[in-house]
Enzyme design. Sequence first.
Site, mmCIF file in Angstrom:
data_model
loop_
_atom_site.group_PDB
_atom_site.id
_atom_site.type_symbol
_atom_site.label_atom_id
_atom_site.label_comp_id
_atom_site.label_asym_id
_atom_site.label_seq_id
_atom_site.Cartn_x
_atom_site.Cartn_y
_atom_site.Cartn_z
ATOM 1 N N ARG A 23 27.413 34.869 69.226
ATOM 2 C CA ARG A 23 28.192 36.033 68.802
ATOM 3 C C ARG A 23 28.134 36.252 67.302
ATOM 4 O O ARG A 23 28.331 37.358 66.820
ATOM 5 C CB ARG A 23 29.657 35.867 69.204
ATOM 6 C CG ARG A 23 29.900 35.747 70.699
ATOM 7 C CD ARG A 23 31.317 35.304 70.970
ATOM 8 N NE ARG A 23 31.555 34.001 70.347
ATOM 9 C CZ ARG A 23 32.758 33.524 70.027
ATOM 10 N NH1 ARG A 23 33.837 34.257 70.242
ATOM 11 N NH2 ARG A 23 32.889 32.332 69.478
ATOM 12 N N GLN A 47 44.755 38.707 41.605
ATOM 13 C CA GLN A 47 43.752 39.779 41.614
ATOM 14 C C GLN A 47 42.534 39.301 42.392
ATOM 15 O O GLN A 47 42.190 38.121 42.362
ATOM 16 C CB GLN A 47 43.360 40.121 40.173
ATOM 17 C CG GLN A 47 42.367 41.271 40.048
ATOM 18 C CD GLN A 47 42.178 41.698 38.591
ATOM 19 O OE1 GLN A 47 43.136 41.777 37.836
ATOM 20 N NE2 GLN A 47 40.954 41.979 38.218
ATOM 21 N N ALA A 48 41.879 40.228 43.086
ATOM 22 C CA ALA A 48 40.614 39.942 43.774
ATOM 23 C C ALA A 48 39.571 40.934 43.279
ATOM 24 O O ALA A 48 39.841 42.127 43.185
ATOM 25 C CB ALA A 48 40.788 40.046 45.286
ATOM 26 N N ASN A 49 38.386 40.421 42.942
ATOM 27 C CA ASN A 49 37.303 41.252 42.424
ATOM 28 C C ASN A 49 36.073 41.132 43.310
ATOM 29 O O ASN A 49 35.845 40.089 43.932
ATOM 30 C CB ASN A 49 36.903 40.813 41.008
ATOM 31 C CG ASN A 49 38.045 40.855 40.029
ATOM 32 O OD1 ASN A 49 38.946 41.676 40.151
ATOM 33 N ND2 ASN A 49 38.023 39.972 39.057
ATOM 34 N N ARG A 59 25.212 37.722 34.518
ATOM 35 C CA ARG A 59 26.545 38.114 34.047
ATOM 36 C C ARG A 59 27.241 36.881 33.485
ATOM 37 O O ARG A 59 27.230 35.822 34.084
ATOM 38 C CB ARG A 59 27.372 38.716 35.180
ATOM 39 C CG ARG A 59 26.797 40.011 35.746
ATOM 40 C CD ARG A 59 27.745 40.589 36.802
ATOM 41 N NE ARG A 59 27.149 41.690 37.526
ATOM 42 C CZ ARG A 59 27.342 42.976 37.245
ATOM 43 N NH1 ARG A 59 28.128 43.307 36.221
ATOM 44 N NH2 ARG A 59 26.772 43.915 37.966
ATOM 45 N N LYS A 72 39.586 30.804 38.790
ATOM 46 C CA LYS A 72 38.808 31.644 39.712
ATOM 47 C C LYS A 72 38.310 30.822 40.898
ATOM 48 O O LYS A 72 37.971 29.643 40.757
ATOM 49 C CB LYS A 72 37.587 32.228 39.001
ATOM 50 C CG LYS A 72 37.908 33.168 37.868
ATOM 51 C CD LYS A 72 36.638 33.625 37.152
ATOM 52 C CE LYS A 72 36.974 34.532 35.981
ATOM 53 N NZ LYS A 72 35.770 34.881 35.198
ATOM 54 N N HIS A 119 32.338 31.125 32.939
ATOM 55 C CA HIS A 119 31.681 31.416 34.211
ATOM 56 C C HIS A 119 30.600 32.461 34.027
ATOM 57 O O HIS A 119 30.755 33.417 33.267
ATOM 58 C CB HIS A 119 32.710 31.934 35.230
ATOM 59 C CG HIS A 119 32.103 32.309 36.535
ATOM 60 N ND1 HIS A 119 31.943 33.622 36.936
ATOM 61 C CD2 HIS A 119 31.569 31.543 37.518
ATOM 62 C CE1 HIS A 119 31.363 33.632 38.128
ATOM 63 N NE2 HIS A 119 31.130 32.393 38.502
ATOM 64 N N TYR A 132 35.661 37.271 43.983
ATOM 65 C CA TYR A 132 36.447 36.387 43.120
ATOM 66 C C TYR A 132 37.917 36.512 43.504
ATOM 67 O O TYR A 132 38.440 37.619 43.578
ATOM 68 C CB TYR A 132 36.412 36.845 41.668
ATOM 69 C CG TYR A 132 35.108 36.950 40.954
ATOM 70 C CD1 TYR A 132 34.833 36.097 39.884
ATOM 71 C CD2 TYR A 132 34.186 37.938 41.271
ATOM 72 C CE1 TYR A 132 33.656 36.220 39.163
ATOM 73 C CE2 TYR A 132 33.006 38.062 40.552
ATOM 74 C CZ TYR A 132 32.752 37.203 39.505
ATOM 75 O OH TYR A 132 31.597 37.333 38.797
ATOM 76 N N GLU A 143 40.101 38.523 26.967
ATOM 77 C CA GLU A 143 38.831 38.182 27.621
ATOM 78 C C GLU A 143 37.723 38.089 26.588
ATOM 79 O O GLU A 143 37.629 38.916 25.682
ATOM 80 C CB GLU A 143 38.471 39.265 28.648
ATOM 81 C CG GLU A 143 39.494 39.433 29.758
ATOM 82 C CD GLU A 143 39.440 38.321 30.783
ATOM 83 O OE1 GLU A 143 38.361 37.734 30.977
ATOM 84 O OE2 GLU A 143 40.486 38.031 31.375
ATOM 85 N N ARG A 167 27.627 44.222 26.475
ATOM 86 C CA ARG A 167 28.661 43.283 26.001
ATOM 87 C C ARG A 167 28.129 41.858 25.943
ATOM 88 O O ARG A 167 28.317 41.149 24.950
ATOM 89 C CB ARG A 167 29.874 43.352 26.925
ATOM 90 C CG ARG A 167 30.934 42.310 26.608
ATOM 91 C CD ARG A 167 31.961 42.193 27.718
ATOM 92 N NE ARG A 167 32.929 41.151 27.433
ATOM 93 C CZ ARG A 167 33.554 40.464 28.362
ATOM 94 N NH1 ARG A 167 33.335 40.701 29.645
ATOM 95 N NH2 ARG A 167 34.418 39.532 28.037
#
Length: 199
Positions: A23, A47-49, A59, A72, A119, A132, A143, A167
């Site tokens: 399945r 928070q969730a990303n 990145r 995280k 990270h 995340y 940040e 950035r």
Amino acid sequence: MRISELSIAGAFEIAPQLHGDQRGLFTEWYRFDRLAEAVGRPLRLAQANLSLSARGVVRGIHFADVPPGQAKYVSCVRGAVLDVVVDLRSGSPTLGCWQGIRLDDVERHAVYLPEGLGHGFCALTDDATLAYLCSTTYRPAGEHAIHPLDPDLGIEWPADAPVLSARDAAAPSLAEAVARGMLPSYDACLAYSTSSNRR
């Protein structure tokens, strides 16, 4: 679920148990209680990303001021990445050390990073998608980034020509960040971790 500490103190790799048959597949990719037992404190979720990247995109290396920092829990839900954890805690015995872990949609491993660690990742496939779970919400003023191609870090990115954001391409080297006093202190990170244990 197997949870193992990485070579950088405080960071863990999580290997969930996969249950598959004709399945499809089922797995518990996050367990609040088991992570808290292994890490020594709960991961409070704020928070969730979701991040989607093309092959060759790099990145990071991203980190946040401590306190409050941002712990995280990272998992790859589609494709594959080389996920990289970097110790950016000033005064840490492993400052500047990094460890790479393959995250993909086959083994479904995850990585937990406490506050103070950097990270980053490199997408190994097109449409590599990371999920995340974060302990705090995004605070732009707190940040920061370290240049992911800093030769002093020596991260072995699996990309011939890494694609960076503007950035990240403009981010300082680790040495520059140390000179500017940008890094969270190791002692502050440990103290914050201990205090958040009691919440």
